[in-house]
Design a protein around this motif. Structure first.
Motif, PDB file in Angstrom:
ATOM      1  N   ASP A 182      49.200  34.884  41.999  1.00 53.90           N
ATOM      2  CA  ASP A 182      50.449  35.209  42.780  1.00 53.90           C
ATOM      3  C   ASP A 182      50.215  35.171  44.325  1.00 53.90           C
ATOM      4  OD1 ASP A 182      52.255  35.299  40.871  1.00 53.90           O
ATOM      5  OD2 ASP A 182      52.285  37.399  40.459  1.00 53.90           O
ATOM      6  N   LEU A 183      48.650  35.917  44.401  1.00 45.64           N
ATOM      7  CA  LEU A 183      48.407  35.842  46.048  1.00 45.64           C
ATOM      8  C   LEU A 183      47.940  34.521  46.389  1.00 45.64           C
ATOM      9  CD1 LEU A 183      46.483  39.304  45.420  1.00 45.64           C
ATOM     10  CD2 LEU A 183      48.709  39.163  46.549  1.00 45.64           C
ATOM     11  N   VAL A 184      47.436  33.884  45.635  1.00 45.85           N
ATOM     12  CA  VAL A 184      46.766  32.832  46.311  1.00 45.85           C
ATOM     13  C   VAL A 184      47.721  31.677  46.347  1.00 45.85           C
ATOM     14  CG1 VAL A 184      45.178  30.790  45.507  1.00 45.85           C
ATOM     15  CG2 VAL A 184      44.449  32.872  45.252  1.00 45.85           C
ATOM     16  N   ILE A 185      48.647  31.517  45.354  1.00 46.32           N
ATOM     17  CA  ILE A 185      49.849  30.505  45.621  1.00 46.32           C
ATOM     18  C   ILE A 185      50.709  30.977  46.924  1.00 46.32           C
ATOM     19  CG2 ILE A 185      51.942  29.753  44.456  1.00 46.32           C
ATOM     20  CD1 ILE A 185      50.436  29.857  41.740  1.00 46.32           C
ATOM     21  N   ALA A 186      50.931  32.004  47.303  1.00 47.74           N
ATOM     22  CA  ALA A 186      51.567  32.391  48.407  1.00 47.74           C
ATOM     23  C   ALA A 186      50.993  31.909  49.635  1.00 47.74           C
ATOM     24  CB  ALA A 186      51.909  33.852  48.439  1.00 47.74           C
ATOM     25  N   ARG A 187      49.848  31.556  49.682  1.00 49.48           N
ATOM     26  CA  ARG A 187      49.166  30.769  50.783  1.00 49.48           C
ATOM     27  C   ARG A 187      49.633  29.400  50.936  1.00 49.48           C
ATOM     28  NH1 ARG A 187      43.405  33.582  49.922  1.00 49.48           N
ATOM     29  NH2 ARG A 187      42.531  31.882  51.447  1.00 49.48           N
ATOM     30  N   SER A 188      50.234  28.902  49.843  1.00 49.95           N
ATOM     31  CA  SER A 188      50.621  27.411  49.666  1.00 49.95           C
ATOM     32  C   SER A 188      49.671  26.568  49.984  1.00 49.95           C
ATOM     33  CB  SER A 188      51.708  27.099  51.252  1.00 49.95           C
ATOM     34  OG  SER A 188      52.886  27.797  51.060  1.00 49.95           O
ATOM     35  N   PRO A 189      48.528  26.555  49.042  1.00 55.44           N
ATOM     36  CA  PRO A 189      47.241  25.659  49.042  1.00 55.44           C
ATOM     37  C   PRO A 189      47.913  24.379  48.430  1.00 55.44           C
ATOM     38  CG  PRO A 189      47.225  27.110  47.175  1.00 55.44           C
ATOM     39  CD  PRO A 189      48.450  27.561  48.026  1.00 55.44           C
ATOM     40  N   GLY A 190      47.147  23.265  48.648  1.00 50.80           N
ATOM     41  CA  GLY A 190      47.391  22.072  47.957  1.00 50.80           C
ATOM     42  C   GLY A 190      47.178  22.076  46.628  1.00 50.80           C
ATOM     43  N   ALA A 191      46.371  22.855  46.018  1.00 51.87           N
ATOM     44  CA  ALA A 191      46.034  23.037  44.634  1.00 51.87           C
ATOM     45  C   ALA A 191      45.292  24.169  44.216  1.00 51.87           C
ATOM     46  CB  ALA A 191      45.544  21.704  44.043  1.00 51.87           C
ATOM     47  N   VAL A 192      45.336  24.846  43.124  1.00 50.85           N
ATOM     48  CA  VAL A 192      44.548  25.940  42.956  1.00 50.85           C
ATOM     49  C   VAL A 192      43.589  25.512  41.469  1.00 50.85           C
ATOM     50  CG1 VAL A 192      44.601  28.212  42.131  1.00 50.85           C
ATOM     51  CG2 VAL A 192      46.176  27.542  43.579  1.00 50.85           C
ATOM     52  N   PHE A 193      42.284  25.856  41.827  1.00 47.57           N
ATOM     53  CA  PHE A 193      41.438  25.361  40.671  1.00 47.57           C
ATOM     54  C   PHE A 193      41.044  26.725  40.089  1.00 47.57           C
ATOM     55  CE2 PHE A 193      40.792  21.821  43.432  1.00 47.57           C
ATOM     56  CZ  PHE A 193      41.645  21.043  43.113  1.00 47.57           C
ATOM     57  N   VAL A 194      40.937  26.853  38.850  1.00 51.58           N
ATOM     58  CA  VAL A 194      40.692  28.402  38.159  1.00 51.58           C
ATOM     59  C   VAL A 194      39.404  28.108  37.321  1.00 51.58           C
ATOM     60  CG1 VAL A 194      41.356  29.962  36.724  1.00 51.58           C
ATOM     61  CG2 VAL A 194      42.967  28.982  38.198  1.00 51.58           C
ATOM     62  N   LEU A 195      38.403  28.619  37.631  1.00 54.96           N
ATOM     63  CA  LEU A 195      37.113  28.483  36.582  1.00 54.96           C
ATOM     64  C   LEU A 195      36.622  29.808  36.256  1.00 54.96           C
ATOM     65  CD1 LEU A 195      37.061  26.284  39.045  1.00 54.96           C
ATOM     66  CD2 LEU A 195      34.542  26.551  39.282  1.00 54.96           C
ATOM     67  N   SER A 196      36.484  29.823  35.095  1.00 53.28           N
ATOM     68  CA  SER A 196      35.883  30.944  34.017  1.00 53.28           C
ATOM     69  C   SER A 196      34.781  31.127  34.287  1.00 53.28           C
ATOM     70  CB  SER A 196      36.518  30.697  32.585  1.00 53.28           C
ATOM     71  OG  SER A 196      35.809  29.375  32.108  1.00 53.28           O
ATOM     72  N   THR A 197      34.228  32.475  33.824  1.00 52.73           N
ATOM     73  CA  THR A 197      33.013  32.965  33.710  1.00 52.73           C
ATOM     74  C   THR A 197      32.506  33.422  32.499  1.00 52.73           C
ATOM     75  OG1 THR A 197      33.632  35.319  34.179  1.00 52.73           O
ATOM     76  CG2 THR A 197      33.081  33.706  36.313  1.00 52.73           C
ATOM     77  N   CYS A 198      31.259  33.645  32.331  1.00 55.64           N
ATOM     78  CA  CYS A 198      30.735  34.251  30.950  1.00 55.64           C
ATOM     79  C   CYS A 198      31.629  35.137  30.216  1.00 55.64           C
ATOM     80  CB  CYS A 198      29.077  34.535  31.115  1.00 55.64           C
ATOM     81  SG  CYS A 198      28.295  33.291  31.903  1.00 55.64           S
ATOM     82  N   ILE A 199      31.710  36.352  31.049  1.00 54.71           N
ATOM     83  CA  ILE A 199      32.574  37.468  30.532  1.00 54.71           C
ATOM     84  C   ILE A 199      33.973  37.058  30.302  1.00 54.71           C
ATOM     85  CG2 ILE A 199      33.164  38.225  32.787  1.00 54.71           C
ATOM     86  CD1 ILE A 199      31.981  40.357  29.861  1.00 54.71           C
ATOM     87  N   VAL A 200      34.585  36.251  30.892  1.00 56.28           N
ATOM     88  CA  VAL A 200      35.961  35.894  30.542  1.00 56.28           C
ATOM     89  C   VAL A 200      35.919  35.133  29.210  1.00 56.28           C
ATOM     90  CG1 VAL A 200      37.831  34.433  31.289  1.00 56.28           C
ATOM     91  CG2 VAL A 200      36.577  35.947  32.781  1.00 56.28           C
ATOM     92  N   GLU A 201      34.998  34.287  29.124  1.00 57.24           N
ATOM     93  CA  GLU A 201      34.951  33.207  27.705  1.00 57.24           C
ATOM     94  C   GLU A 201      34.729  34.211  26.658  1.00 57.24           C
ATOM     95  OE1 GLU A 201      35.511  30.185  27.431  1.00 57.24           O
ATOM     96  OE2 GLU A 201      35.626  29.608  29.597  1.00 57.24           O
ATOM     97  N   THR A 202      34.044  35.336  26.741  1.00 55.23           N
ATOM     98  CA  THR A 202      33.439  36.300  25.909  1.00 55.23           C
ATOM     99  C   THR A 202      34.537  37.191  25.414  1.00 55.23           C
ATOM    100  OG1 THR A 202      30.976  36.271  26.726  1.00 55.23           O
ATOM    101  CG2 THR A 202      31.566  37.940  25.120  1.00 55.23           C
ATOM    102  N   ILE A 203      35.149  37.640  26.290  1.00 56.27           N
ATOM    103  CA  ILE A 203      36.510  38.581  25.864  1.00 56.27           C
ATOM    104  C   ILE A 203      37.512  37.898  25.330  1.00 56.27           C
ATOM    105  CG2 ILE A 203      35.699  40.403  27.425  1.00 56.27           C
ATOM    106  CD1 ILE A 203      37.699  39.588  29.332  1.00 56.27           C
ATOM    107  N   GLY A 204      37.469  36.489  25.778  1.00 56.02           N
ATOM    108  CA  GLY A 204      38.818  35.725  25.081  1.00 56.02           C
ATOM    109  C   GLY A 204      39.956  35.345  25.581  1.00 56.02           C
ATOM    110  N   ASP A 205      39.839  35.622  27.243  1.00 58.90           N
ATOM    111  CA  ASP A 205      41.067  35.485  28.063  1.00 58.90           C
ATOM    112  C   ASP A 205      41.473  34.087  27.848  1.00 58.90           C
ATOM    113  OD1 ASP A 205      41.078  37.938  28.860  1.00 58.90           O
ATOM    114  OD2 ASP A 205      40.490  37.521  30.782  1.00 58.90           O
ATOM    115  N   ASP A 206      43.086  33.924  27.653  1.00 61.42           N
ATOM    116  CA  ASP A 206      43.483  32.565  27.546  1.00 61.42           C
ATOM    117  C   ASP A 206      43.770  31.878  28.951  1.00 61.42           C
ATOM    118  OD1 ASP A 206      44.995  30.403  26.790  1.00 61.42           O
ATOM    119  OD2 ASP A 206      46.022  31.223  25.158  1.00 61.42           O
ATOM    120  N   VAL A 207      42.791  31.561  29.578  1.00 63.86           N
ATOM    121  CA  VAL A 207      42.981  30.993  30.895  1.00 63.86           C
ATOM    122  C   VAL A 207      43.881  29.990  31.084  1.00 63.86           C
ATOM    123  CG1 VAL A 207      41.565  30.099  33.059  1.00 63.86           C
ATOM    124  CG2 VAL A 207      40.534  32.061  31.528  1.00 63.86           C
TER     125      VAL A 207
END
Length: 329
Positions: free
Chosen positions: A70-95
């Motif tokens: 929400d905060l990032v998109i409000a800055r009107s970038p050309g695109a947003v790239f979301v990169l996951s980390t080890c802990i996120v993959e471990t806990i199973g977030d549905d990125v």
């Protein structure tokens, strides 16, 4: 993660969100910023962390990602790239689910698990393939894409200039550098090129993906050392159906001019210590020494060999200047 960041942070109007604890972002921010300074680029990597807390790790971090987007998109970038980390993959977030729920600004997920498998190069390849998914087939423009430049490499722009010089000998020009200092809108023309030139063979999975998606053939690597440029010209010309004879003659003349310029080194005894970890770099150094009739011997003057092989004749000339300084020290 770092491999993917070396790609996504070079889309200059985009923002990369690292979904994980703040430390993951801080470490990479410092590395990317220092590398930019080494390459005379005064720029801060466009990185934002979701800043996962212990509570997020226990109960799930998807809400933290949603709020950050929400905060990032409000800055009107050309695109947003979301990169996951080890802990996120471990806990199973549905990125992917969180990213897919957004509209308007493109939000692209790049899989970047760490200890669960993969490597720096896997991150590079994953990022390039994910960003290529933003492009659609386009009308051909007869130009050439440069794919997968090593953005953390000290001589990245010099190597690009050398490849561009060789392409120009064949009457070819660069379409886009995918991805180096690129705007989001430029990605749309990715499929318009007649040929892709990969930085090295580790990018062949990317080359195959682009070939399948857009039908674009590829050359698997930059021209290495003193013998590489002619072979590169012949390969590019063959892929594009171009007569390469005049270009090859000009390159042979430049090679001979270079050997003449460093003829004062002929007969000197040199040694390569320590040997580079890349066998290709060692072979390139030996070819250069042989062309100059240098004597490679354990008792010779130690001369430097770069970790990555010199690209083309201009790379060879830079290396030979370093050898000359070592021999005349």
């Amino acid at each position: 993660l770092t491999g993917a960041l070396s790609v996504t942070t070079h889309v200059r109007d985009a923002i990369t969100v690292v979904h994980g604890p703040q430390g993951c972002t801080h470490h990479n921010f410092s590395l990317l910023h220092a590398t930019s300074l080494d390459n005379d680029r005064i720029a801060l990597p466009p990185l934002v962390s979701t800043g996962l807390s212990e509570t997020d790790v226990v109960f799930g971090g998807e809400g933290a990602l949603d709020r950050t987007l929400d905060l990032v998109i409000a800055r009107s970038p050309g695109a947003v790239f979301v990169l996951s980390t080890c802990i996120v993959e471990t806990i199973g977030d549905d990125v992917g689910m969180v990213c897919g729920s957004r509209s308007g600004v493109p939000v692209v997920m790049v899989p970047t698990a760490g200890f669960l498998g993969g490597s720096f190069q896997a991150g590079v390849n994953n990022a390039l393939i994910a960003l290529a998914g933003m492009a659609r087939p386009a009308e051909g423009n007869g130009r050439v894409n440069i794919i997968g430049e090593k953005n953390l490499e000290y001589e990245v722009d010099e190597n690009f200039a050398e490849v561009s010089r060789l392409l120009a000998l064949l009457g070819l020009f660069v379409n886009i550098r995918f991805v180096h200092d690129l705007a989001t809108d430029n990605i749309a023309s990715l499929g318009a090129a007649r040929l892709n030139v990969l930085r090295d063979p580790s990018l062949i999975p990317v080359g195959e993906y682009l070939k399948e998606r857009f039908g674009t053939p590829y050359i698997p690597a930059y021209p290495v050392g003193i013998t590489g440029p002619v072979a590169f010209l012949e390969s590019v010309a063959g892929a594009c159906g171009i007569d390469y004879r005049r270009a090859v003659d000009e390159e042979h003349a430049l090679r001979q001019e270079t050997l003449d310029d460093f003829a004062d080194l002929a007969g000197a005894g040199i040694s390569f210590a320590p040997l580079p970890p890349d066998p290709e770099g060692s072979r390139a150094a030996q070819d250069i020494a042989q062309a100059l009739r240098l004597d490679i011997t354990p008792s010779g003057c130690p001369v430097p060999v770069p970790v990555t092989p010199p690209i083309g004749i201009t790379g060879v000339r830079r290396l030979l200047h370093r050898w000359r300084r070592a021999l005349h020290a």
